[in-house]
Design a protein around this motif. Sequence first.
Motif, PDB file in Angstrom:
ATOM      1  N   VAL A  78       3.223  12.567  -8.467  1.00  0.00           N
ATOM      2  CA  VAL A  78       3.565  11.179  -8.120  1.00  0.00           C
ATOM      3  C   VAL A  78       2.954  10.217  -9.132  1.00  0.00           C
ATOM      4  O   VAL A  78       3.620   9.285  -9.605  1.00  0.00           O
ATOM      5  CB  VAL A  78       3.080  10.848  -6.692  1.00  0.00           C
ATOM      6  CG1 VAL A  78       3.188   9.347  -6.418  1.00  0.00           C
ATOM      7  CG2 VAL A  78       3.874  11.630  -5.656  1.00  0.00           C
ATOM      8  N   LEU A 130      11.537   8.338  -2.852  1.00  0.00           N
ATOM      9  CA  LEU A 130      11.654   9.726  -3.302  1.00  0.00           C
ATOM     10  C   LEU A 130      13.094  10.175  -3.152  1.00  0.00           C
ATOM     11  O   LEU A 130      13.706   9.997  -2.086  1.00  0.00           O
ATOM     12  CB  LEU A 130      10.736  10.638  -2.472  1.00  0.00           C
ATOM     13  CG  LEU A 130       9.235  10.296  -2.484  1.00  0.00           C
ATOM     14  CD1 LEU A 130       8.495  11.181  -1.491  1.00  0.00           C
ATOM     15  CD2 LEU A 130       8.658  10.454  -3.892  1.00  0.00           C
ATOM     16  N   GLY A 149      12.579  15.006  -4.514  1.00  0.00           N
ATOM     17  CA  GLY A 149      11.193  14.601  -4.367  1.00  0.00           C
ATOM     18  C   GLY A 149      10.653  13.842  -5.551  1.00  0.00           C
ATOM     19  O   GLY A 149       9.440  13.617  -5.655  1.00  0.00           O
ATOM     20  N   LYS A 150      11.539  13.409  -6.467  1.00  0.00           N
ATOM     21  CA  LYS A 150      11.118  12.655  -7.641  1.00  0.00           C
ATOM     22  C   LYS A 150      10.967  11.175  -7.292  1.00  0.00           C
ATOM     23  O   LYS A 150      11.679  10.634  -6.441  1.00  0.00           O
ATOM     24  CB  LYS A 150      12.139  12.805  -8.772  1.00  0.00           C
ATOM     25  CG  LYS A 150      12.367  14.249  -9.215  1.00  0.00           C
ATOM     26  CD  LYS A 150      11.146  14.827  -9.906  1.00  0.00           C
ATOM     27  CE  LYS A 150      11.438  16.207 -10.475  1.00  0.00           C
ATOM     28  NZ  LYS A 150      10.267  16.809 -11.128  1.00  0.00           N
ATOM     29  N   VAL A 151      10.049  10.514  -7.974  1.00  0.00           N
ATOM     30  CA  VAL A 151       9.736   9.113  -7.696  1.00  0.00           C
ATOM     31  C   VAL A 151      10.843   8.189  -8.185  1.00  0.00           C
ATOM     32  O   VAL A 151      11.409   8.378  -9.269  1.00  0.00           O
ATOM     33  CB  VAL A 151       8.403   8.729  -8.360  1.00  0.00           C
ATOM     34  CG1 VAL A 151       8.239   7.217  -8.446  1.00  0.00           C
ATOM     35  CG2 VAL A 151       7.250   9.335  -7.575  1.00  0.00           C
TER      36      VAL A 151
END
Length: 859
Positions: free
Chosen positions: A96, A124, A128-130
């Motif tokens: 993160v 997200l 699950g990527k920012v």
Amino acid sequence: MQPLRDAELGASTFFASPLPHDVCGSNGLPLTPNSIKILGRFQILKTITHPRLCQYVDISRGKHERLVIVAEHYEKSLKDLLKQGKPVSPEKVLQVAYEVLEGLEFMNNHGMVHRALSPSNVLLDHEGKVKLAKFGLYHMTDHGADVDFPIGYPSYLPPEVIAQGCFYSSDPSIIEAPLPSGPKTDVWSLGVLLFELCVGRQILQNIDISERMKFIITLGCMDDIITVLAEEHGCLDTVKELPENVQALLRKCLTFLPSKRPTPAELLGDSVFENISCQYTPYQSPVRLFAAAPCCSHLQLPEDISELWKDDGENYLAERAIDEVHHLWCLAGGDLEKELTNQEIIQSKPPICTLPKLKDVAGETYYPLLEDEQSSLPQSNSSNELSATVTLPLIIRERDTEYQLTRIVLFDRLLKAYPYKKYQIWKEARVDIPPLLRGLAWAALLGVEGDIQSKYDGIDKDTPIPTDRQIEVDIPRCHQYDELLSSPQGHIKFRRVLKAWVVSHPDLVYWQGLDSLCAPFLYLNFNNEALAYACMSAFIPKYLYNFFLKDNSHVIQEYLTVFSQMIAFHDPELSNHLNEIGFIPDLYAIPWFLTMFTHVFPLHKIFHLWDTLLLGNSSFPFCIGVAILQQLRDRLLANGFNECILLFSDLPEIDIERCVRESINLFCWTPKSATYRQHAQPNKPASDSNSFGKTPSYYSSEYQDLTKTDLSREPLKLSELKAEVSPRISVEDLIDLCELSGPACFKTPVKRARTGKPKILAVDIRSLEDFSRGHIPGSINIPYTSTFGPEGELLQCPATSALAGYRFRVIVILSSIMKNATTFAAHLVKVNFPRVCVLDGGMNKMKSTGLLTVPSPQI
């Protein structure tokens, strides 16, 4: 723009701070509303595209200074991780941190900071990527100056920001605003976020601001802020168990003094990320059009094209750019404020869930074929329906969701293949241009190529010049009904583009009206000044060559004279009336042509008008002018000079679609040499032609005049040109229109009237003896001496006898004496005979072609 894919479109709303109603600026004009300022600053955010940032899409301005913003949105955020009530793994914390820093660094490179980092603004995606949300709020509000609420959350703001206190633009007691926050502000906010992830819960919540200040002062006296925070919130053991690299990262982020705190760029290169940075590929900006080395998209197709849309369950729409999807949603009846209202309360980010599925759109729509020889595939029912849509009025087509989807996909593909597919772009633009891609399509039609950004950057737009004062006066009056152009950012961009043009054209000068010319290009390319400048620089020499000379009187007078001849050619009755009352084009048409009608019509009408204008050559504006007069025809014929002046001082509503339709018809009836001007732009060599290959029609708008020959029109003195009522046409034009077997270089396909007969009639006014010695095949003989006496008096009117049956032809008067030909033509105009012109050079020039015939002797 990024593709939509698994994202949603989210809407958020807020109010700009109101301004007092009775206050004016230093220029005496009302102050620009803060919502307009925000709208102008917002535009640049649409160009900031990065995998770690939520893409901004659109902004709308409502009542009472309300602004509604549309952006890429995801349901999941860091707040969901914190709700689980347990610490996040160190690996996830580092992931993160690294991804947030990637987004922050990219923002910093564009001169922006987030300033509103919080768990709810770090989204997200499905992997699950920012994705950082609301990263542009601080920028668009001028660091919070244009709103009555603070930008950022006190729990996550650094000590130096809290110490500055709050600032509200409407507070008269505060004269100066706090200094803008820098990149290190977000590093502290990130540190608090990471600390919360490490301990599994939010901290510093629901604390009075005075208590917050006391706690910050206490932190400033401590050597180890991490330990103090952990002790304060009873999680010291949890923090001590963190890996050393995570603890080191937290200490660096939560450094009390900004001077010692690292920037996002410095943190990205820190050793704490040495094991994670190798897992990420540096972001590469997408290839843009009009660059130094334009790169066309890969257009090769598989052998079986149907494989592209084989999966019926495939969501093809999700692969389109997010701004395209929002545009289609709006066309389908989407209303942002209505969506917010449907949530029963105005919320900050309700997802827009009513996006039309467009299920009936066939898969092949998303993969259009660009070559005619490959178009033998069977059409779907959807395609058949769309073919009927093309016949509907333009305003309906522009609001048809499915139709616009097909046009956007097609134009997007063609533009990515520019300039290789330039002719196909021109061909499709003849049908219509999708509004979403109008700016790029216009640039392609104008032939803009190369590294336009470098050229624009190389122009000095800062050094004061004498024109600055006039530009400053004109801009606040130019299309200021438009929210975008009236914003401070709009004025800044206006000034820069106009100044760039003036500086880069030292042989020309700034005339009032240049700002109106600039307006459509700036509006369509608001975030690309270089492209607005390049389009404007290509447009002016094509349609307004030498109009901006210091002394342009000879150019303007020639233009207006040709326009007068066009009125007489197409509508002699109206021409006669206007001349009788003295209402000449000099009194009303100069603003028309000097600004190409941008001073006359609002932008939405200019867009439709110029969509067609850009397909035509430099003579097409004459046809637009005549079409406008014909819409006002009844009122003009019924009024005198004073009434006509009043009519044009406040021009009545003009039906633009009708104007465009009639302009094209007038253009098709006008021989190309009838609008010849010696002060027009010189002909381009074949290699510089605006099309790939020869265009298919004589009256094709991409037609390039042939190289000047002995059969071309000759220039006339302005006094001679003004003395003639009807236009002249060249011998080569006559050869083409009469389908004579002339030299190959003069042959082009012939445009015929709906009756199938040639549109032209050659009227030879020489004596019968001269006519018998040789004449143009198909011409008729009406001797001048049988029509006019020795003193020029009229003996009989040919219009009521020999020419009565030819009223719907283009009539070309031929004579060996030019004065006789122009007198004969003027008489036909006087008796309201339309489409009369004169052969330039007369029969003397025609004889050199060897195309005259002698009638066979009768036995």
